[in-house]
Write a protein that holds these residues in place. Structure first.
Motif, PDB file in Angstrom:
ATOM      1  N   UNK A   1       7.686 -14.529  48.696  1.00 25.09           N
ATOM      2  CA  UNK A   1       7.051 -15.362  47.407  1.00 25.09           C
ATOM      3  C   UNK A   1       7.832 -15.682  46.128  1.00 25.09           C
ATOM      4  N   UNK A   2       8.301 -16.980  46.229  1.00 23.58           N
ATOM      5  CA  UNK A   2       9.286 -16.777  44.916  1.00 23.58           C
ATOM      6  C   UNK A   2       7.430 -18.012  43.378  1.00 23.58           C
ATOM      7  N   UNK A   3       8.195 -17.243  42.560  1.00 21.02           N
ATOM      8  CA  UNK A   3       6.997 -18.139  41.573  1.00 21.02           C
ATOM      9  C   UNK A   3       7.312 -17.808  40.654  1.00 21.02           C
ATOM     10  N   UNK A   4       6.690 -19.620  39.518  1.00 20.41           N
ATOM     11  CA  UNK A   4       7.684 -19.500  38.020  1.00 20.41           C
ATOM     12  C   UNK A   4       6.193 -19.210  37.469  1.00 20.41           C
ATOM     13  N   UNK A   5       6.235 -18.395  36.454  1.00 17.20           N
ATOM     14  CA  UNK A   5       5.361 -18.389  35.625  1.00 17.20           C
ATOM     15  C   UNK A   5       5.874 -19.235  34.415  1.00 17.20           C
ATOM     16  N   UNK A   6       5.268 -20.206  33.840  1.00 10.49           N
ATOM     17  CA  UNK A   6       5.320 -20.825  32.541  1.00 10.49           C
ATOM     18  C   UNK A   6       4.906 -21.008  31.311  1.00 10.49           C
ATOM     19  N   UNK A   7       5.219 -21.143  29.956  1.00 11.08           N
ATOM     20  CA  UNK A   7       4.542 -21.040  28.861  1.00 11.08           C
ATOM     21  C   UNK A   7       4.172 -22.285  28.503  1.00 11.08           C
ATOM     22  N   UNK A   8       4.441 -23.345  29.542  1.00 14.23           N
ATOM     23  CA  UNK A   8       4.815 -24.691  28.642  1.00 14.23           C
ATOM     24  C   UNK A   8       3.186 -25.671  29.536  1.00 14.23           C
TER      25      UNK A   8
END
Length: 322
Positions: free
Chosen positions: A73-80
């Motif tokens: 499982x690949x994830x990007x957690x963003x703050x934009x």
């Protein structure tokens, strides 16, 4: 160069190959049917679609070398403006993916990866390895690193070097029709050789690795998007001695089920669920990956919280609740 016939009615294809007499391997992937299925229920902005498609290609490339029965499982957690990208792929290359955007945002076509996901420096890239047959008490392996890189390929390369200590080069591209990628990896040599032979082998590996990486660097985005696997493999490595394996075929598959959606509701907590039931009468959850609808009434929710079974989830709650 040795080749095999990659003709197939399934356009989604992953081709593995290795360089003879050197600990260097490679993969090429082309994903079209699965990529269109992922996009079918969402109108992602062009910039988001491009990064998600590149993650889909990368997910297949990394999953092809899984040594266990499970999923990556690949994830990007963003703050934009983009809060979450998720790509899941199992050892059989069954895939699903989704993106979550902040409410009411407009994303320009030429926005940078940093502006989308790392506006305040808090973006994170996560890879989780989740065995399908976990023993009691076993936890998935998870690596979390800062979002380090100007594009998806660089982010993953930096992760692999930092977390796996493995030299990896990636070239990724995606549009609305296809997601494609090329992966090269320098593998560790097995021990057991005497020092002189080992040093010679390592020198040959390094020479082959540097040459392969230079050849890969010649690939342009439009060439990667428009060139089939067989043609690109020959165009890049026609002077190399490589072995090509039988191709494998990624496909769309969503693993959602009622039990997992129930676990998601339990994560929200009994008070919040009962408050929503009082207002709505029934909870409806749509899977963000495949669009399947699940309905829970008061009796269903009471049974959820009456159960002592543990809550287990890898991916943050992503379904749309109504």
């Amino acid at each position: 160069m040795t080749t095999t016939d990659t003709g197939t009615t399934n356009r989604d294809t992953l081709q593995k190959f290795i360089f003879d007499n050197a600990a260097v391997r490679g993969e090429l992937v082309e994903i079209s049917d699965t990529w269109r299925e992922i996009q079918a229920r969402h109108a992602y902005p062009k910039a988001v679609r491009s990064v998600l498609g590149e993650m889909v290609a990368a997910g297949a490339l990394l999953s092809a070398n899984l040594k266990f029965n499970g999923s990556i499982v690949m994830q990007i957690h963003g703050d934009g403006p983009v809060r979450l990208l998720v790509v899941e792929c199992d050892a059989d290359l069954r895939m699903r993916a989704t993106a979550k955007l902040a409410p009411d945002v407009e994303i320009a076509d030429d926005v940078t990866l940093g502006d989308m996901f790392n506006a305040n420096g808090k973006g994170r890239f996560v890879i989780t390895l989740d065995p399908a047959d976990k023993v009691p008490g076993q936890q998935p392996y998870q690596g979390v690193v800062p979002l380090d890189g100007d594009d998806m390929a660089t982010v993953i390369e930096n992760y692999m070097l930092r977390s796996e200590q493995m030299d990896t080069r990636l070239w990724l591209a995606a549009d609305d029709k296809v997601a494609r990628g090329l992966l090269l990896q320098k593998l560790p040599r097995h021990s057991g050789k005497d020092d002189q032979v080992k040093q010679a082998s390592e020198a040959e590996d390094l020479e082959t690795w540097n040459r392969a990486a230079m050849l890969g660097q010649t690939v342009k985005r439009e060439e990667l998007l428009s060139t089939d696997i067989s043609t690109l493999l020959h165009r890049l490595f026609w002077e190399e001695t490589i072995r090509v394996f039988d191709p494998v075929h990624p496909q769309f598959h969503c693993s959602c089920n009622r039990e997992k959606v129930g676990n998601m509701l339990k994560m929200l907590g009994q008070d919040e669920v009962e408050s929503a039931l009082a207002e709505l009468g029934e909870l409806g959850i749509n899977c963000d990956f495949c669009g399947k609808h699940y309905a829970f009434d008061k009796v269903d929710c009471a049974q959820l919280f009456a159960s002592d079974s543990p809550v287990q989830t890898l991916i943050p709650p992503s379904g749309s609740t109504h």
